[in-house]
Design a protein around this motif. Structure first.
Motif, PDB file in Angstrom:
ATOM      1  N   VAL A  90       0.860  -1.185   0.000  1.00 11.95           N
ATOM      2  CA  VAL A  90       0.000   0.000   0.000  1.00 11.95           C
ATOM      3  C   VAL A  90       0.893   1.231   0.000  1.00 11.95           C
ATOM      4  O   VAL A  90       1.761   1.382   0.870  1.00 11.95           O
ATOM      5  CB  VAL A  90      -0.932   0.047   1.230  1.00 11.95           C
ATOM      6  N   LEU A  91       0.715   2.092  -0.978  1.00 13.49           N
ATOM      7  CA  LEU A  91       1.404   3.372  -1.024  1.00 13.49           C
ATOM      8  C   LEU A  91       0.483   4.424  -0.422  1.00 13.49           C
ATOM      9  O   LEU A  91      -0.657   4.591  -0.864  1.00 13.49           O
ATOM     10  CB  LEU A  91       1.752   3.745  -2.469  1.00 13.49           C
ATOM     11  N   SER A  92       0.971   5.115   0.585  1.00 13.39           N
ATOM     12  CA  SER A  92       0.122   6.075   1.289  1.00 13.39           C
ATOM     13  C   SER A  92      -0.202   7.281   0.414  1.00 13.39           C
ATOM     14  O   SER A  92       0.537   7.631  -0.504  1.00 13.39           O
ATOM     15  CB  SER A  92       0.814   6.547   2.570  1.00 13.39           C
ATOM     16  N   LYS A 109       3.964  10.072   7.329  1.00 14.48           N
ATOM     17  CA  LYS A 109       3.340  10.686   6.157  1.00 14.48           C
ATOM     18  C   LYS A 109       2.735  12.032   6.504  1.00 14.48           C
ATOM     19  O   LYS A 109       2.804  12.986   5.707  1.00 14.48           O
ATOM     20  CB  LYS A 109       2.268   9.750   5.592  1.00 14.48           C
ATOM     21  N   ARG A 110       2.165  12.135   7.685  1.00  8.40           N
ATOM     22  CA  ARG A 110       1.563  13.401   8.112  1.00  8.40           C
ATOM     23  C   ARG A 110       2.625  14.484   8.297  1.00  8.40           C
ATOM     24  O   ARG A 110       2.413  15.646   7.946  1.00  8.40           O
ATOM     25  CB  ARG A 110       0.791  13.194   9.428  1.00  8.40           C
ATOM     26  N   LYS A 111       3.799  14.087   8.789  1.00  4.57           N
ATOM     27  CA  LYS A 111       4.865  15.060   9.039  1.00  4.57           C
ATOM     28  C   LYS A 111       5.667  15.374   7.781  1.00  4.57           C
ATOM     29  O   LYS A 111       6.229  16.463   7.657  1.00  4.57           O
ATOM     30  CB  LYS A 111       5.803  14.535  10.133  1.00  4.57           C
ATOM     31  N   VAL A 117       5.676   7.131   1.461  1.00  4.13           N
ATOM     32  CA  VAL A 117       5.606   6.195   2.578  1.00  4.13           C
ATOM     33  C   VAL A 117       4.764   5.010   2.124  1.00  4.13           C
ATOM     34  O   VAL A 117       3.603   5.176   1.731  1.00  4.13           O
ATOM     35  CB  VAL A 117       4.984   6.846   3.834  1.00  4.13           C
ATOM     36  N   ALA A 118       5.362   3.837   2.151  1.00  6.71           N
ATOM     37  CA  ALA A 118       4.668   2.635   1.707  1.00  6.71           C
ATOM     38  C   ALA A 118       4.757   1.561   2.784  1.00  6.71           C
ATOM     39  O   ALA A 118       5.650   1.590   3.638  1.00  6.71           O
ATOM     40  CB  ALA A 118       5.272   2.117   0.402  1.00  6.71           C
ATOM     41  N   VAL A 119       3.836   0.602   2.738  1.00  5.33           N
ATOM     42  CA  VAL A 119       3.852  -0.510   3.685  1.00  5.33           C
ATOM     43  C   VAL A 119       3.719  -1.820   2.921  1.00  5.33           C
ATOM     44  O   VAL A 119       3.005  -1.909   1.927  1.00  5.33           O
ATOM     45  CB  VAL A 119       2.725  -0.393   4.744  1.00  5.33           C
ATOM     46  N   ASP A 120       4.452  -2.805   3.393  1.00  2.79           N
ATOM     47  CA  ASP A 120       4.374  -4.154   2.842  1.00  2.79           C
ATOM     48  C   ASP A 120       5.163  -5.069   3.763  1.00  2.79           C
ATOM     49  O   ASP A 120       6.338  -4.807   4.055  1.00  2.79           O
ATOM     50  CB  ASP A 120       4.950  -4.210   1.422  1.00  2.79           C
TER      51      ASP A 120
END
Length: 368
Positions: A90-92, A109-111, A117-120
């Motif tokens: 998932v790419l934010s 990502k907020r900062k 920012v990605a997750v896997d």
């Protein structure tokens, strides 16, 4: 200075820790022997991890590296996205929530909205997806958050953190202690950082820690301490701006902490008020109905006009989009950001080491 006597160990779990250690040893040997395949990538891949389970300060150190590198390179952060409710890569986006990408990636990502920012959970797949982007979006540098044990990827640089109050060489394997792998795993690190150092440390204390680690000649050692910033409203449109100096000693603070080591956060709040009530939860805690009821019961008993709720940055990420959060709390809900500072005036040395590493890797990749 911490000793082996200051670490609490659950000796009843020694047999389980022994069996766990055999399993970890065997898995690492499979990678060392090449029976489990690791993969290298044609970009600098910097891993920020640890030997222990949580609580060493990976997120603020990753954020430090983002601040350092993002003005110079296209930086991407790849995390597992612990406790997210999605699967796969998932790419934010600016609309991503902590449920979709996890609390720590959401915080980053907020900062840093301009940073990818990605997750896997599958870091190899995650890196491949990032490198498959068009050239203008393809990252120059990839930061791996909490991936030191993910040996399917060979980082170009491994940064391992250890908490000053729970140094890895005094600790033991899970569940006897908190180590994910034996202390000998530190040999795979390129850089070791002792985090959360006390302000009272003397030069001899740093030398003793360095001697106890018995690091190899190529490994670099740094020390950092936690620095707290000004408190920020979680809902700026609802709450008034507030600084630490605005808090009176008799103002009541309800502290919420769902992190691995809340004691530093609690100690910091004690500098602002004499009336601090802390409710702690497990790391990465998801606030449910029962929690909200407990928090409300405690908060309603507070009577000072200046009462407020103060949370960590990581908890703020989980609370911001929580539908159970009462609207009336939004005007009294603040979070306390943290950063890190390098001890012994070693910040420039760390910065230059990191930049030199990236330049070297990029030159090597071009010359191939």
């Amino acid at each position: 200075m911490p000793t082996d006597n200051t670490i609490k160990l659950n000796h009843i779990f020694s047999p389980i820790a022994f069996l766990y250690g055999i399993g970890v040893w065997f898995r690492n040997r499979l990678f060392d022997w090449g029976l489990l395949q690791s993969e290298q990538f044609p970009v600098p891949v910097i891993c920020v991890g640890n030997l222990s389970a949580g609580g060493t300060g990976k997120t603020p150190h990753t954020e430090y590296i983002i601040r350092l590198l993002s003005p110079l390179y296209k930086v991407a952060v790849l995390s597992r996205g612990y406790k997210r409710k999605t699967t796969g890569f998932v790419l934010s986006t600016p609309e991503s929530t902590s449920d979709e990408i996890g609390d720590e990636p959401y915080q980053m990502k907020r900062k840093f909205p301009d940073v990818q920012v990605a997750v896997d959970a599958n870091r190899r797949r995650g890196i491949r997806n990032l490198l498959a982007f068009p050239k203008e979006k393809r990252p120059d540098v990839i930061l791996l958050d909490d991936a030191f044990q993910h040996r399917y990827v060979i980082p170009s640089l491994s940064v391992v953190l250890t908490d000053y109050n729970r140094l890895y060489y005094y600790d033991e394997l899970l569940p006897l202690g908190r180590l994910r792998e034996p202390a000998s795993g530190i040999r795979r690190a390129d850089v070791v950082i002792v985090t959360k150092c006390s302000d009272e440390l003397k030069p001899i204390d740093y030398r003793i820690m360095g001697g106890n680690m018995k690091l190899m000649a190529h490994q670099q050692l740094f020390f950092t301490r936690v620095c707290y910033g000004e408190i920020e409203p979680l809902f700026p449109q609802e709450a008034k701006p507030l600084t630490v100096k605005d808090i009176q000693r008799d103002d009541e603070i309800l502290l919420l902490a769902g992190i691995a080591s809340p004691e530093y956060f609690i100690k910091e709040a004690g500098k602002y008020s004499d009336k601090v009530t802390a409710i702690t939860f497990a790391d990465h805690h998801a606030f449910g109905k029962k929690d909200m009821k407990q928090i409300k019961a405690v908060f309603d008993k507070m009577t000072s006009p200046g009462k407020l709720i103060l949370v960590t940055e990581k908890d703020a990420a989980r609370l911001q989009n929580n539908p159970l959060l009462p609207d009336e709390w939004k005007k009294m809900l603040y979070y306390l950001p943290i950063t890190i500072n390098f001890c012994l005036d070693k910040q420039d040395a760390f910065n230059e080491m990191l930049k030199k590493h990236i330049t070297t890797i990029q030159k090597n990749c071009i010359s191939r």
